[in-house]
Design a protein around this motif. Structure first.
Motif, PDB file in Angstrom:
ATOM      1  N   LYS A 243       0.886  -1.308   0.064  1.00 31.43           N
ATOM      2  CA  LYS A 243      -0.077   0.038  -0.027  1.00 31.43           C
ATOM      3  C   LYS A 243       1.009   1.160   0.015  1.00 31.43           C
ATOM      4  O   LYS A 243       1.728   1.374   0.843  1.00 31.43           O
ATOM      5  CB  LYS A 243      -0.890   0.058   1.170  1.00 31.43           C
ATOM      6  CG  LYS A 243      -1.939  -0.981   1.180  1.00 31.43           C
ATOM      7  CD  LYS A 243      -2.930  -0.722   2.388  1.00 31.43           C
ATOM      8  CE  LYS A 243      -4.031  -1.552   2.354  1.00 31.43           C
ATOM      9  NZ  LYS A 243      -3.812  -2.986   3.089  1.00 31.43           N
ATOM     10  N   VAL A 244       0.496   2.165  -0.878  1.00 27.59           N
ATOM     11  CA  VAL A 244       1.171   3.374  -0.839  1.00 27.59           C
ATOM     12  C   VAL A 244       0.446   4.521  -0.952  1.00 27.59           C
ATOM     13  O   VAL A 244      -0.750   4.541  -1.363  1.00 27.59           O
ATOM     14  CB  VAL A 244       2.120   3.618  -2.239  1.00 27.59           C
ATOM     15  CG1 VAL A 244       3.010   4.669  -2.077  1.00 27.59           C
ATOM     16  CG2 VAL A 244       3.012   2.086  -2.622  1.00 27.59           C
TER      17      VAL A 244
ATOM     18  N   THR B  97      -3.114   3.603  -2.915  1.00 32.30           N
ATOM     19  CA  THR B  97      -3.284   2.735  -4.041  1.00 32.30           C
ATOM     20  C   THR B  97      -2.343   1.539  -3.539  1.00 32.30           C
ATOM     21  O   THR B  97      -1.639   1.558  -2.713  1.00 32.30           O
ATOM     22  CB  THR B  97      -2.571   3.378  -5.416  1.00 32.30           C
ATOM     23  OG1 THR B  97      -2.807   2.480  -6.267  1.00 32.30           O
ATOM     24  CG2 THR B  97      -1.079   3.603  -5.252  1.00 32.30           C
ATOM     25  N   GLU B  98      -2.737   0.214  -4.166  1.00 32.47           N
ATOM     26  CA  GLU B  98      -1.950  -0.926  -4.174  1.00 32.47           C
ATOM     27  C   GLU B  98      -1.216  -1.212  -5.280  1.00 32.47           C
ATOM     28  O   GLU B  98      -1.861  -1.233  -6.319  1.00 32.47           O
ATOM     29  CB  GLU B  98      -3.016  -2.090  -3.701  1.00 32.47           C
ATOM     30  CG  GLU B  98      -3.244  -2.056  -2.270  1.00 32.47           C
ATOM     31  CD  GLU B  98      -3.859  -3.155  -1.702  1.00 32.47           C
ATOM     32  OE1 GLU B  98      -4.069  -4.236  -2.607  1.00 32.47           O
ATOM     33  OE2 GLU B  98      -4.630  -3.139  -0.851  1.00 32.47           O
TER      34      GLU B  98
ATOM     35  N   GLU C  21       5.115  -5.414  -5.370  1.00 32.42           N
ATOM     36  CA  GLU C  21       6.346  -4.897  -4.809  1.00 32.42           C
ATOM     37  C   GLU C  21       7.264  -4.628  -5.958  1.00 32.42           C
ATOM     38  O   GLU C  21       7.277  -5.437  -6.949  1.00 32.42           O
ATOM     39  CB  GLU C  21       6.762  -6.311  -3.952  1.00 32.42           C
ATOM     40  CG  GLU C  21       7.414  -5.602  -2.593  1.00 32.42           C
ATOM     41  CD  GLU C  21       7.540  -6.743  -1.613  1.00 32.42           C
ATOM     42  OE1 GLU C  21       8.616  -6.997  -1.027  1.00 32.42           O
ATOM     43  OE2 GLU C  21       6.309  -7.330  -1.261  1.00 32.42           O
ATOM     44  N   GLY C  22       8.423  -3.960  -5.589  1.00 30.36           N
ATOM     45  CA  GLY C  22       9.392  -3.554  -6.835  1.00 30.36           C
ATOM     46  C   GLY C  22       8.715  -2.446  -7.668  1.00 30.36           C
ATOM     47  O   GLY C  22       9.269  -2.376  -8.604  1.00 30.36           O
ATOM     48  N   THR C  23       7.764  -1.947  -7.439  1.00 34.82           N
ATOM     49  CA  THR C  23       7.383  -0.710  -8.296  1.00 34.82           C
ATOM     50  C   THR C  23       8.033   0.535  -7.680  1.00 34.82           C
ATOM     51  O   THR C  23       7.982   0.788  -6.493  1.00 34.82           O
ATOM     52  CB  THR C  23       5.834  -0.533  -8.043  1.00 34.82           C
ATOM     53  OG1 THR C  23       5.302  -1.983  -8.235  1.00 34.82           O
ATOM     54  CG2 THR C  23       5.253   0.407  -9.244  1.00 34.82           C
ATOM     55  N   THR C  24       8.284   1.168  -8.534  1.00 33.35           N
ATOM     56  CA  THR C  24       8.686   2.586  -8.431  1.00 33.35           C
ATOM     57  C   THR C  24       7.866   3.824  -7.796  1.00 33.35           C
ATOM     58  O   THR C  24       6.586   3.193  -8.155  1.00 33.35           O
ATOM     59  CB  THR C  24       9.778   3.239  -9.562  1.00 33.35           C
ATOM     60  OG1 THR C  24       8.862   3.416 -10.453  1.00 33.35           O
ATOM     61  CG2 THR C  24      10.760   2.518  -9.961  1.00 33.35           C
TER      62      THR C  24
ATOM     63  N   THR D 252      13.056   5.324  -6.981  1.00 29.07           N
ATOM     64  CA  THR D 252      12.981   4.989  -5.655  1.00 29.07           C
ATOM     65  C   THR D 252      12.103   3.939  -5.911  1.00 29.07           C
ATOM     66  O   THR D 252      10.657   4.158  -5.997  1.00 29.07           O
ATOM     67  CB  THR D 252      12.699   6.245  -5.004  1.00 29.07           C
ATOM     68  OG1 THR D 252      13.967   7.175  -5.198  1.00 29.07           O
ATOM     69  CG2 THR D 252      12.804   5.869  -3.392  1.00 29.07           C
ATOM     70  N   MET D 253      12.154   2.768  -4.917  1.00 27.24           N
ATOM     71  CA  MET D 253      11.206   1.621  -4.810  1.00 27.24           C
ATOM     72  C   MET D 253       9.986   2.133  -3.773  1.00 27.24           C
ATOM     73  O   MET D 253      10.725   2.690  -2.680  1.00 27.24           O
ATOM     74  CB  MET D 253      11.918   0.389  -4.443  1.00 27.24           C
ATOM     75  CG  MET D 253      12.668  -0.137  -5.536  1.00 27.24           C
ATOM     76  SD  MET D 253      11.828  -0.642  -7.014  1.00 27.24           S
ATOM     77  CE  MET D 253      13.150  -0.469  -8.114  1.00 27.24           C
ATOM     78  N   ALA D 254       8.844   1.891  -4.230  1.00 28.81           N
ATOM     79  CA  ALA D 254       7.677   2.058  -3.182  1.00 28.81           C
ATOM     80  C   ALA D 254       7.796   1.024  -1.999  1.00 28.81           C
ATOM     81  O   ALA D 254       8.197  -0.197  -2.487  1.00 28.81           O
ATOM     82  CB  ALA D 254       6.520   2.115  -3.548  1.00 28.81           C
ATOM     83  N   GLN D 255       7.593   1.405  -0.912  1.00 26.93           N
ATOM     84  CA  GLN D 255       7.580   0.575   0.400  1.00 26.93           C
ATOM     85  C   GLN D 255       6.119   0.291   0.742  1.00 26.93           C
ATOM     86  O   GLN D 255       5.594   1.318   0.586  1.00 26.93           O
ATOM     87  CB  GLN D 255       8.549   0.940   1.303  1.00 26.93           C
ATOM     88  CG  GLN D 255      10.155   1.095   0.841  1.00 26.93           C
ATOM     89  CD  GLN D 255      10.610   0.023   0.658  1.00 26.93           C
ATOM     90  OE1 GLN D 255      10.583  -1.238   1.076  1.00 26.93           O
ATOM     91  NE2 GLN D 255      11.756   0.238  -0.165  1.00 26.93           N
ATOM     92  N   ASP D 256       5.845  -0.752   1.415  1.00 27.43           N
ATOM     93  CA  ASP D 256       4.734  -1.012   2.013  1.00 27.43           C
ATOM     94  C   ASP D 256       4.338   0.223   3.101  1.00 27.43           C
ATOM     95  O   ASP D 256       5.325   0.339   4.074  1.00 27.43           O
ATOM     96  CB  ASP D 256       4.452  -2.150   2.774  1.00 27.43           C
ATOM     97  CG  ASP D 256       2.945  -2.443   2.923  1.00 27.43           C
ATOM     98  OD1 ASP D 256       2.203  -2.161   2.310  1.00 27.43           O
ATOM     99  OD2 ASP D 256       2.787  -3.265   3.900  1.00 27.43           O
ATOM    100  N   GLY D 257       3.328   1.079   3.017  1.00 20.28           N
ATOM    101  CA  GLY D 257       3.168   1.985   3.816  1.00 20.28           C
ATOM    102  C   GLY D 257       3.539   3.380   3.686  1.00 20.28           C
ATOM    103  O   GLY D 257       3.734   4.300   4.723  1.00 20.28           O
TER     104      GLY D 257
END
Lengths: 452, 334
Positions: free
Chosen positions: B3-4, B11-12, B15-18, B75-80
């Motif tokens: 979740k970002v 949005t959801e 993993e590994g999405t910038t 920069t990779m998105a992280q959960d939260g």
């Protein structure tokens, strides 16, 4: 007399050669480490010593080593950053030129600690004459069995190579150095991933300064705890300071961290005071990229306490009234020095050395240089000063590597502390036409003059 | 899935999405601009600093904010993770600075530049830039050179995004061009003016965000907004053959690959399609090309309103405004 470690034997004749260096107790740490210690124990000693990176940022070396990716099965590399090109810094050159074996010894024990089988010394292209000195030292060490296969019968193999750069300041940045070593254009990489995970050839890599590596044998010889006793607070050990500028005795000095700056500047053992009996105007305590300090703020911090030569004390007051120890490039300016001209020279350097990869640094450094050139030559406007501050602010922190910060900090700090001098250049263009304007008539503040 | 939150919109994403890709999934005005990043080219991005955003909370595990602005394209998105883009004044201020830096040495010759109307820098400057420059000095200049018989290089206009060198590196063998020199004197060049003549070299023109690399067969023929873009395809043994024909009457003036709404080509085309088939009869025309409403090229183009998309846009806008309102009340509550 402060304690000397790195430069203890500098006056011994023939210290460049292996025999003399060995006779003076050299390579004892290699024997100690390889025969009696495990790699992790070496890292632990360095951690205990509190040694901080001598290249400028002051990051604890032991901690940097412990970040290296031990789980990956890829080979690990150690790179010694000998790309010393910061204006005002020449300590590594001195060390490599006169005691090359100190670096080789440090490389062997550091590589052992990290488990690196291949290590590189990345040397600045301009240090062409040091190249054969190091090559010879490596050959001597190999002949004595300290390099190559199965060192001292411990089963540890190490190959050490010297690599000469092509003369780019940017290759002193660790990821640019790795790119350059891989044979590519020396452009810094985006971080993360950090070199400790993905470094040279995609393998875990540690990049350390020459002086940090040369300090490791001393830590092993005397023990980490003992080393930590030298110095003050978190600034442990000794540091090489390359003093230059308007002083009586410029040169490379080894100091115990925590030495009062006043003593360093004025005592005959070190710089010997400002030359020609002139007054001190400003000091850049850590190489061209750290903020400049006016004399009063340099000797005493904003709270009125005397400053010491240590990482914390020089940084006291943040960027508003402090600076950094940086790489130890100690540049002293007397009252005849022109801050604007000096700053323009630095800006020209950073403009020339910017790699051109990210836009704020590529365009901003050139812009600042041109504006400073204009001000220094008497064509400036009052709004240029605020423009410079704004440009510096937009570069700082927004670039890939710290070169952008290094270009922006001196500009921001010079204007913060010497704004009146910039205004003087703009108000009296005819006076600054002569490049030696402040030698003819030192700058006097107009703040306290009564208007007629 | 993680979740970002970007500018208050949740949005959801996998993993590994910038961050940039996550923002593009949401779409609309919260998508950071990108001048150098190109999703189909490996290692691109991180250079122009146009997409810098603030990360207000790193992740659910470690909710500390990141100390500096980060390039969202790499920069990779992280959960939260909580990201601030257009809701953060510092980000907008920095972006303004980036536009200014990019325009310092970029000639403002849009009226005679072939890229005008489809230029990323033009759009970027229009959205984020200042009306006036503060730069008084002379710009650095180069002479335009030919790299290959079909491509003209105007180095003056280049913003050094490195996209074309990645195309050459990743799409074709035997790269002959790259970046030489350093700093603001760095230039894209073939070194000793060797010709770029491989099969896919024309894609360099498509990936160039500015008018630095232009198609010599189209130069000065027509302003792009006077042409009529058509989707078309042909059977090509070398590439996908899916192109856009830029036509006037029955003449095909130019052939390019198809760009998505962020100006990125997903399927590159070969030089034969690009240069050698400028005849309507060689192509199967699929229909008019959709051009974004914001673009000058869409002047006088009439399209049926896509109600589904419109509804989505309005919903997103409402969500965004709601997020902004909540943020303000949160701030004032603190």
């Amino acid at each position: 007399m402060g304690r000397k470690l790195l430069l203890k034997d500098i006056n011994v004749p023939g210290i460049k050669s292996f025999e003399v260096y060995r006779k003076q107790g050299g390579y004892a740490s290699v024997e100690k480490a390889l025969k009696t210690m495990s790699p992790d124990a070496v890292v632990e000693e360095v951690k205990k010593s509190g040694l901080r990176g001598r290249g400028g940022a002051g990051f604890p070396t032991g901690m940097k080593w412990s970040f290296i990716d031990k789980k990956s099965e890829k080979p690990r590399y150690l790179i010694c950053n000998a790309d010393e090109s910061e204006p005002g810094t020449f300590k590594d050159r001195f060390l490599m030129e006169y005691i090359p074996h100190a670096l080789i010894e440090g490389m062997i024990v550091s590589s052992f600690a990290l488990g690196a089988k291949t290590s590189y010394i990345y040397m600045r292209g301009e240090f062409r004459w040091i190249f054969p000195i190091l090559e010879k030292a490596i050959e001597e060490a190999r002949a004595a069995g300290f390099l190559g296969k199965n060192i001292l019968g411990s089963g540890y193999d190490l190959e050490l190579y010297v690599h000469s750069g092509a003369g780019a300041y940017i290759c002193g940045e660790e990821t640019a150095q790795i790119e350059s070593l891989e044979g590519k254009r020396g452009n810094p990489r985006n971080k993360p991933p950090f070199p400790a995970i993905v470094g040279l050839y995609g393998c875990p890599t540690v990049v350390n300064n020459v002086e940090s590596i040369a300090a490791v044998p001393h830590i092993l010889n005397m023990g980490g705890d003992e080393y930590a006793k030298i110095g003050i607070g978190k600034s442990t050990g000794t540091k090489l300071i390359s003093a230059s500028g308007h002083i009586n005795k410029p040169g490379v000095y080894e100091i115990e961290l925590g030495l009062p700056v006043e003593e360093f500047l004025n005592s005959d053992e070190y710089c010997g005071g400002v030359w020609k009996g002139r007054k001190l105007k400003a000091v850049i305590p850590g190489g061209s990229s750290v903020p400049i300090l006016p004399a009063d703020l340099f000797l005493k911090n904003a709270k009125g306490e005397a400053r010491l030569m240590s990482y914390e004390s020089l940084a006291d007051g943040g960027f508003a009234s402090g600076s950094m120890l940086g790489s130890g490039g100690f540049i002293v300016m007397d009252e005849t020095a022109c801050i604007v001209r000096n700053l323009w020279t630095f800006a020209r350097f950073y403009h020339h050395e910017s790699c051109g990869q990210c836009s704020p640094c590529r365009e901003g450094t050139g812009w600042m240089e041109k504006v400073l050139h204009r001000i220094e030559h008497g064509h400036g406007h009052m709004h240029d000063i605020d423009l410079l501050v704004d440009v510096a602010k937009k570069i700082e922190g927004n670039t890939i590597c710290p070169l952008g910060d290094a270009a922006a900090w001196p500009v921001a700090s010079a204007i913060r502390h010497f704004r009146e001098e910039f205004e003087y250049h703009i108000k009296y263009p005819e006076k600054v036409m002569n490049p030696k304007h402040f030698e003819i008539e030192p700058f006097r503040s107009e703040k306290n003059l009564v208007m007629a | 899935m993680i979740k970002v939150t970007i500018d208050g919109i949740n949005t959801e994403v996998p993993e590994g999405t910038t961050i940039l890709q996550a923002a593009r999934q949401i779409g609309g005005e919260i998508v950071p601009p990108a001048m150098c990043y190109y999703s189909t080219l490996k290692n691109s991005g991180g250079k122009c600093r146009a997409c810098l955003v603030r990360v207000a909370a790193g992740s659910a595990k470690d909710p500390r904010p990141m100390p500096k602005l980060v390039p969202s394209c790499i920069t990779m998105a992280q959960d939260g993770m909580v990201v601030e883009n257009i809701t953060n004044p510092q980000v907008l201020e920095t972006r303004k600075g980036v536009v200014e830096f990019l325009l310092l040495n970029h000639p403002l010759d849009c009226p005679i530049c072939d890229q005008a109307g489809e230029c990323d820098l033009q759009n970027f400057a229009y959205e984020h830039g200042m009306a006036k420059t503060r730069y008084e000095e002379e710009r650095r200049t180069f002479d335009p050179i030919d790299i290959g018989d079909k491509i003209k290089l105007h180095m003056n206009r280049c913003i050094l995004c490195y996209r074309c060198t990645y195309v050459a590196d990743q799409l074709t063998d035997n790269r002959v061009h790259g970046v030489i020199n350093r700093g603001d004197h760095a230039e894209i060049s073939t070194y000793i003016e060797k010709a770029v003549d491989n099969e896919f070299s024309g894609n360099m023109i498509d990936v160039c965000p500015v008018g630095a690399l232009t198609d010599k067969t189209f130069r000065f023929k027509q302003r792009v907004w006077f042409t009529k873009p058509l989707d078309a395809h042909r059977d090509c043994p070398k590439c996908s053959g899916k192109v856009v024909l830029w036509t006037k009457g029955n003449d095909v003036l130019r052939v390019t690959a198809r760009k998505d709404q962020y100006g990125e080509v997903k399927e590159f085309i070969c030089n034969e399609c690009r240069y050698d088939h400028k005849d309507m009869s060689h192509w199967t025309v699929e229909g008019p090309r959709h051009i974004d409403r914001g673009s000058v090229i869409s002047q006088n183009h009439y399209e049926k309103v896509d109600l589904v998309k419109l509804k989505k846009d309005v919903e997103r806008q409402l969500k965004f405004q709601e997020g902004k309102r909540l943020e303000q009340t949160n701030n004032s509550a603190e």
